[in-house]
Design a protein around this motif. Structure first.
Motif, PDB file in Angstrom:
ATOM      1  N   TYR A 191       0.811  -1.223   0.000  1.00 47.45           N
ATOM      2  CA  TYR A 191       0.000   0.000   0.000  1.00 47.45           C
ATOM      3  C   TYR A 191       0.844   1.273   0.000  1.00 47.45           C
ATOM      4  CZ  TYR A 191      -3.539  -3.405   1.373  1.00 47.45           C
ATOM      5  OH  TYR A 191      -4.380  -4.484   1.413  1.00 47.45           O
ATOM      6  N   GLN A 192       2.137   1.133  -0.111  1.00 51.60           N
ATOM      7  CA  GLN A 192       2.994   2.319  -0.025  1.00 51.60           C
ATOM      8  C   GLN A 192       3.042   3.100  -1.345  1.00 51.60           C
ATOM      9  OE1 GLN A 192       7.090   1.333   0.734  1.00 51.60           O
ATOM     10  NE2 GLN A 192       7.190  -0.149  -0.946  1.00 51.60           N
ATOM     11  N   THR A 193       2.574   2.489  -2.421  1.00 53.14           N
ATOM     12  CA  THR A 193       2.561   3.209  -3.700  1.00 53.14           C
ATOM     13  C   THR A 193       1.363   2.771  -4.541  1.00 53.14           C
ATOM     14  OG1 THR A 193       3.826   3.833  -5.669  1.00 53.14           O
ATOM     15  CG2 THR A 193       4.029   1.545  -4.917  1.00 53.14           C
ATOM     16  N   ASP A 194       1.162   3.488  -5.655  1.00 60.71           N
ATOM     17  CA  ASP A 194       0.142   3.079  -6.626  1.00 60.71           C
ATOM     18  C   ASP A 194       0.860   2.871  -7.964  1.00 60.71           C
ATOM     19  OD1 ASP A 194       0.582   5.836  -7.170  1.00 60.71           O
ATOM     20  OD2 ASP A 194      -1.207   6.403  -6.050  1.00 60.71           O
ATOM     21  N   TYR A 195       0.565   3.661  -9.008  1.00 62.71           N
ATOM     22  CA  TYR A 195       1.328   3.542 -10.251  1.00 62.71           C
ATOM     23  C   TYR A 195       2.618   4.362 -10.191  1.00 62.71           C
ATOM     24  CZ  TYR A 195      -1.739   0.780 -13.326  1.00 62.71           C
ATOM     25  OH  TYR A 195      -2.458  -0.232 -13.925  1.00 62.71           O
ATOM     26  N   GLU A 196       2.878   4.973  -9.045  1.00 60.07           N
ATOM     27  CA  GLU A 196       4.118   5.731  -8.853  1.00 60.07           C
ATOM     28  C   GLU A 196       5.295   4.762  -8.858  1.00 60.07           C
ATOM     29  OE1 GLU A 196       6.659   8.151  -8.901  1.00 60.07           O
ATOM     30  OE2 GLU A 196       4.857   9.281  -8.348  1.00 60.07           O
ATOM     31  N   THR A 197       6.372   5.110  -9.599  1.00 58.43           N
ATOM     32  CA  THR A 197       7.530   4.213  -9.666  1.00 58.43           C
ATOM     33  C   THR A 197       8.749   4.777  -8.942  1.00 58.43           C
ATOM     34  OG1 THR A 197       8.050   5.207 -11.818  1.00 58.43           O
ATOM     35  CG2 THR A 197       6.879   3.104 -11.853  1.00 58.43           C
ATOM     36  N   ASP A 198       8.653   6.035  -8.509  1.00 59.78           N
ATOM     37  CA  ASP A 198       9.795   6.659  -7.831  1.00 59.78           C
ATOM     38  C   ASP A 198       9.724   6.384  -6.325  1.00 59.78           C
ATOM     39  OD1 ASP A 198      11.664   8.303  -6.688  1.00 59.78           O
ATOM     40  OD2 ASP A 198      11.220  10.024  -7.971  1.00 59.78           O
ATOM     41  N   ILE A 201      -7.138   9.161   7.002  1.00 57.26           N
ATOM     42  CA  ILE A 201      -7.562   8.011   6.189  1.00 57.26           C
ATOM     43  C   ILE A 201      -7.273   8.297   4.717  1.00 57.26           C
ATOM     44  CG2 ILE A 201      -9.543   6.667   5.366  1.00 57.26           C
ATOM     45  CD1 ILE A 201     -10.851   7.102   8.082  1.00 57.26           C
ATOM     46  N   THR A 202      -6.585   7.364   4.072  1.00 59.26           N
ATOM     47  CA  THR A 202      -6.386   7.435   2.624  1.00 59.26           C
ATOM     48  C   THR A 202      -7.136   6.265   1.999  1.00 59.26           C
ATOM     49  OG1 THR A 202      -4.201   8.418   2.881  1.00 59.26           O
ATOM     50  CG2 THR A 202      -4.671   7.381   0.766  1.00 59.26           C
ATOM     51  N   VAL A 203      -8.045   6.565   1.083  1.00 59.29           N
ATOM     52  CA  VAL A 203      -8.837   5.506   0.449  1.00 59.29           C
ATOM     53  C   VAL A 203      -8.050   4.926  -0.722  1.00 59.29           C
ATOM     54  CG1 VAL A 203     -10.996   4.966  -0.732  1.00 59.29           C
ATOM     55  CG2 VAL A 203     -10.966   6.654   1.107  1.00 59.29           C
ATOM     56  N   ARG A 204      -8.092   3.621  -0.857  1.00 57.65           N
ATOM     57  CA  ARG A 204      -7.409   2.949  -1.958  1.00 57.65           C
ATOM     58  C   ARG A 204      -8.407   2.089  -2.739  1.00 57.65           C
ATOM     59  NH1 ARG A 204      -2.017   1.644  -2.936  1.00 57.65           N
ATOM     60  NH2 ARG A 204      -1.770  -0.051  -4.438  1.00 57.65           N
ATOM     61  N   SER A 205      -8.467   2.306  -4.049  1.00 55.86           N
ATOM     62  CA  SER A 205      -9.343   1.484  -4.898  1.00 55.86           C
ATOM     63  C   SER A 205      -8.457   0.543  -5.711  1.00 55.86           C
ATOM     64  CB  SER A 205     -10.204   2.384  -5.774  1.00 55.86           C
ATOM     65  OG  SER A 205     -11.046   3.177  -4.968  1.00 55.86           O
ATOM     66  N   GLY A 206      -8.340   0.756  -7.031  1.00 55.27           N
ATOM     67  CA  GLY A 206      -7.515  -0.139  -7.849  1.00 55.27           C
ATOM     68  C   GLY A 206      -6.018   0.129  -7.742  1.00 55.27           C
ATOM     69  N   GLY A 207      -5.659   1.239  -7.109  1.00 62.97           N
ATOM     70  CA  GLY A 207      -4.234   1.581  -6.993  1.00 62.97           C
ATOM     71  C   GLY A 207      -3.609   1.956  -8.329  1.00 62.97           C
ATOM     72  N   THR A 208      -4.414   2.530  -9.230  1.00 64.96           N
ATOM     73  CA  THR A 208      -3.901   2.865 -10.563  1.00 64.96           C
ATOM     74  C   THR A 208      -3.649   4.359 -10.738  1.00 64.96           C
ATOM     75  OG1 THR A 208      -6.131   3.097 -11.454  1.00 64.96           O
ATOM     76  CG2 THR A 208      -5.142   0.924 -11.611  1.00 64.96           C
ATOM     77  N   SER A 209      -3.622   5.096  -9.629  1.00 63.97           N
ATOM     78  CA  SER A 209      -3.447   6.552  -9.758  1.00 63.97           C
ATOM     79  C   SER A 209      -2.119   6.898 -10.410  1.00 63.97           C
ATOM     80  CB  SER A 209      -3.518   7.215  -8.385  1.00 63.97           C
ATOM     81  OG  SER A 209      -3.222   8.596  -8.505  1.00 63.97           O
ATOM     82  N   LEU A 210      -2.156   7.866 -11.297  1.00 61.54           N
ATOM     83  CA  LEU A 210      -0.928   8.402 -11.908  1.00 61.54           C
ATOM     84  C   LEU A 210      -0.557   9.729 -11.253  1.00 61.54           C
ATOM     85  CD1 LEU A 210      -1.867   7.513 -15.583  1.00 61.54           C
ATOM     86  CD2 LEU A 210       0.163   6.674 -14.405  1.00 61.54           C
ATOM     87  N   ALA A 211      -1.208  10.047 -10.126  1.00 64.43           N
ATOM     88  CA  ALA A 211      -0.953  11.312  -9.441  1.00 64.43           C
ATOM     89  C   ALA A 211      -0.652  11.075  -7.954  1.00 64.43           C
ATOM     90  CB  ALA A 211      -2.155  12.242  -9.614  1.00 64.43           C
ATOM     91  N   ASP A 212      -0.189   9.876  -7.630  1.00 64.32           N
ATOM     92  CA  ASP A 212       0.092   9.501  -6.231  1.00 64.32           C
ATOM     93  C   ASP A 212      -1.160   9.631  -5.373  1.00 64.32           C
ATOM     94  OD1 ASP A 212       2.592   9.386  -7.320  1.00 64.32           O
ATOM     95  OD2 ASP A 212       3.457  11.002  -6.122  1.00 64.32           O
ATOM     96  N   GLY A 213      -2.319   9.374  -5.979  1.00 65.69           N
ATOM     97  CA  GLY A 213      -3.592   9.574  -5.287  1.00 65.69           C
ATOM     98  C   GLY A 213      -3.858   8.572  -4.176  1.00 65.69           C
ATOM     99  N   ALA A 214      -3.269   7.360  -4.261  1.00 69.03           N
ATOM    100  CA  ALA A 214      -3.563   6.327  -3.255  1.00 69.03           C
ATOM    101  C   ALA A 214      -2.440   6.178  -2.231  1.00 69.03           C
ATOM    102  CB  ALA A 214      -3.817   4.992  -3.958  1.00 69.03           C
TER     103      ALA A 214
END
Lengths: 466, 466
Positions: free
Chosen positions: B34-41, B74-87
């Motif tokens: 849960y520490q990242t989504d589509y973020e790779t950095d 609270i941070t909500v997580r859905s598919g974890g596909t954010s390209l804006a570090d949303g999750a």
């Protein structure tokens, strides 16, 4: 109800300094024209203490700051065509008239948008678009008199919403004066946006309680060159109503689907002096308009519409000529012929519930002494119930209307409907808004109103009891 | 930045009492996912203190009340596909996973709507609609993995927005848990409504900062049976871009208008192992999709599209087969081949400004050491700029990217654009949101956020710095 400060001579002087003395009105004779809008019941009229006619957003900003400083309420007035007492200054104070903000600022053909001041009449905006081969798709029945800013404030609907949606779908962005007097632009000319809260959609439909709209940029779309209008006549309301879902699922994308019950057929034909209307005695009229970009598409869609109407039990399927639309346009005025006092309502329900809702309302109406007439935008679930007082006593009328409303609104809410499809809540339905809105929703609305308008300056006594 | 309370063993016990112990995670091994989504950095990763996987809105309501009581974020997580570090839980605290809210509740064919829980994957919703001969028109590129609730939260766009609009246009109503823990339904299944503030439109696009969406009712529309896909190949980007306004004004109503610059043509062809793509060396691809309900309409629209493309200087006009769409689908993944580290951007501008914007960005890009690649939804003004780090040093990369962003965003805002067309602001663009948003707009957003979420519990560090 909030207590406000009266508008003192000192405030009047300050207002005059902002707009110039000739644009501040305090003569009772002049103020009388601002005591009502389309409301005809004098018991609902309310005289403002003063009226001001500002020239632009900057002046409005200064006026709103003055209102916060001295704590007097502001009621915005556009075309004065509200059917919900929206322009009546129910808490007194100042009426702010938008008529001088009447400039068309830009029509951009390449970008397909138009920017106008909020006091431009909707019809002028429509005409300007058309002159450039484009369509402004908002089309409230009062387009000749109403102003675009107020169309946004009430999220006006109208005749073309089946295909094009309501006013909120026609807007790219707006400029407003906030309840504390700042000039803020909300939204941009963008087809996609995911950059913060959608403030323009919050302001649209807020009936002047969250901001005074001063400038609007609307979407324009290509103007379809082809059009047909069908009149499907039914003698059984059920058959007319149950046709609608079939029409909407057929990929025809109609522009309008309008319904007039037989009382309206007779009354509007009489009102317009048309003597040979089909099925005058027992007909229910459904008018269907389709617009296309290609002639062959028009032909095949017309064929589909006619088939659907015939198969659903229409007794006649004809071309709807200008007379039919003229009758439709006169549904409201034809009531004056029937009853000096009448009441127009604006309930909306899910489209697939409109048939059962109209049936239910007619059934409820049978228990009442007044005449119940119904015309409806049946393609979008919005129905206008008109109650005609005829020769009832004031007391009987009041009691009956109240009881009828309670029954009708409770039914509408039970099927997922709401109090108003396009007229807004105004002052007229404020008590029902408090009564019927689910508590959680109402609480959020009040939280937002109080946060944005801490002194409750803008349009108090309307929409919600903040 | 707000100071929060750490999640103590006492809080963990209370969470377990709400969801059952197996749905509360505290093992570091599990939390790592849960520490990242589509973020790779990895410098942008952030580990939560705990994660919870609730079953329904009632449990979420209790969790949010607990968060207010103990003051943890609270941070909500859905598919974890954010390209804006949303999750990414940038303030630590609790990650709340939506995956168990995965039920399709109702598909109503007559009413043409579908009600689902927020954790239903978008692709499943699309399939369910199609199985009933209907279309759910939302179509983000990540549809296979993302969830509908998060589509609403970011107001996701995608490939079909030219014709059908973005996610906010597909929604009738939603249920949410408010920042203080109430369960509230906003909106109804209505085509018209003028009954209070449009809360659902305020919540859509608010990126989880004003409420946790738990249930959604979307619009379904008739599924057009006919479709064609044209590939117009250009060698001059100007000619490709200046074709767009002509296409949009011709009454063709295209579903998609997609643009791939030549670097993408080459990279995606290589990535897909397609060896014989037309104009591989110098081609710019524009893909145009049109859908219709009638075959003759399809034919005449295809003819119009081909004529417009040819007259605007396309060097080839072909059918866009499955290979072309496969290339389009792989624009993002093909970048991995070019550079291990790359950055995707999501600027949006008015449609009639997209040509000059793309030209300007390419011109700006010439001064930088990284490769600039552009694909765009040119029919709706939304462009994805990808920067490829290649073998640059970390320091040079950071400095160059920051400088490039400042130039590009300043230009975009100067033509009426915004930071994000469909990915949202998330944590990634928070500082630019503060920098570029006009002060008045930002102030209203913060007023609303603070009023609705007084303890700043929901998704802090995202969208706005409240």
């Amino acid at each position: 109800m909030e207590t406000y400060q009266p508008i003192t001579p000192e405030i009047i002087e300050k207002l005059k300094a902002i707009t110039g003395p000739s644009y501040v009105k305090t003569d009772k004779d002049i103020l009388l024209q601002y005591q009502t809008d389309y409301e005809t019941d004098p018991r609902r009229f309310h005289l403002p203490e003063a009226a001001v006619i500002p020239a632009n957003a900057e002046e409005i900003s200064q006026i709103v700051k003055l209102a916060n400083e001295y704590h007097f309420p502001i009621t915005v007035r556009s075309g004065g065509t509200s059917l919900a007492d929206g322009a009546i200054p129910v808490c007194g104070g100042l009426v702010l008239c938008m008529e001088r903000l009447n400039k068309i600022i830009e029509l951009n053909e390449e970008g397909m948008y138009m920017t106008v001041e909020a006091g431009v009449r909707t019809v002028d905006l429509q005409k300007e678009a058309k002159a450039h081969g484009l369509l402004y798709a908002g089309d409230p029945s009062s387009a000749e008199s109403c102003m675009i800013g107020a169309n946004l404030a009430t999220n006006a609907g109208g005749l073309k919403a089946v295909r094009y949606g309501v006013t909120r779908h026609q807007v790219y962005c707006l400029e407003m004066v906030t309840p504390t007097g700042d000039i803020v632009e909300c939204g941009r000319i963008l087809k996609k946006c995911s950059t913060g809260y959608d403030l323009e959609q919050l302001i649209i439909g807020s009936e002047g309680t969250l901001g005074i709209i001063t400038k609007v940029t609307v979407k324009l779309i290509p103007l379809p060159p082809y059009r047909f209008d069908v009149l499907a006549v039914y003698t059984d309301p059920r058959k007319a109503l149950y046709m609608v879902p079939k029409l909407l699922k057929a990929g025809i994308d109609p522009t309008s689907v309008e319904y007039m019950d037989n009382s309206y057929v007779r009354d509007t034909a009489d009102y317009c002096h048309y003597s040979d209307m089909p099925h005058y005695e027992d007909g229910i009229y459904v008018i269907i308009t389709v617009e296309t970009f290609r002639e062959d598409e028009l032909d095949s869609k017309m064929e589909s519409v006619c088939t659907i109407c015939e198969e659903s039990g229409a007794v006649d399927v004809l071309e709807a000529d200008e007379r039919i639309w003229n009758m439709r346009r006169n549904v409201q005025t034809s009531c004056e012929m029937v009853s000096k006092v009448f009441l127009t309502d604006d309930v909306v329900v899910p489209v697939h519930k409109i048939a059962s809702t109209i049936e239910k309302i007619m059934e409820i109406g049978e228990d009442y002494p007044f005449q119940v007439k119904i015309n409806a935008h049946i393609g979008d679930g919005n129905l206008h119930i008109v109650l005609c007082k005829m020769d009832m006593s004031d007391e009987e009328w009041e009691t009956s209307v109240e009881k009828f409303h309670q029954q009708v609104y409770a039914y509408a809410y039970s099927v997922g409907g709401r109090l108003a499809g396009e007229h807004g809540i105004g002052a007229k339905k404020l008590k029902y808004m408090e009564e019927f809105t689910p508590k959680g929703e109402l609480a959020i609305m009040k939280t937002i109103k109080r946060a944005m308008d801490p002194n409750n300056i803008l349009n108090p006594g309307k929409l919600i009891d903040a």
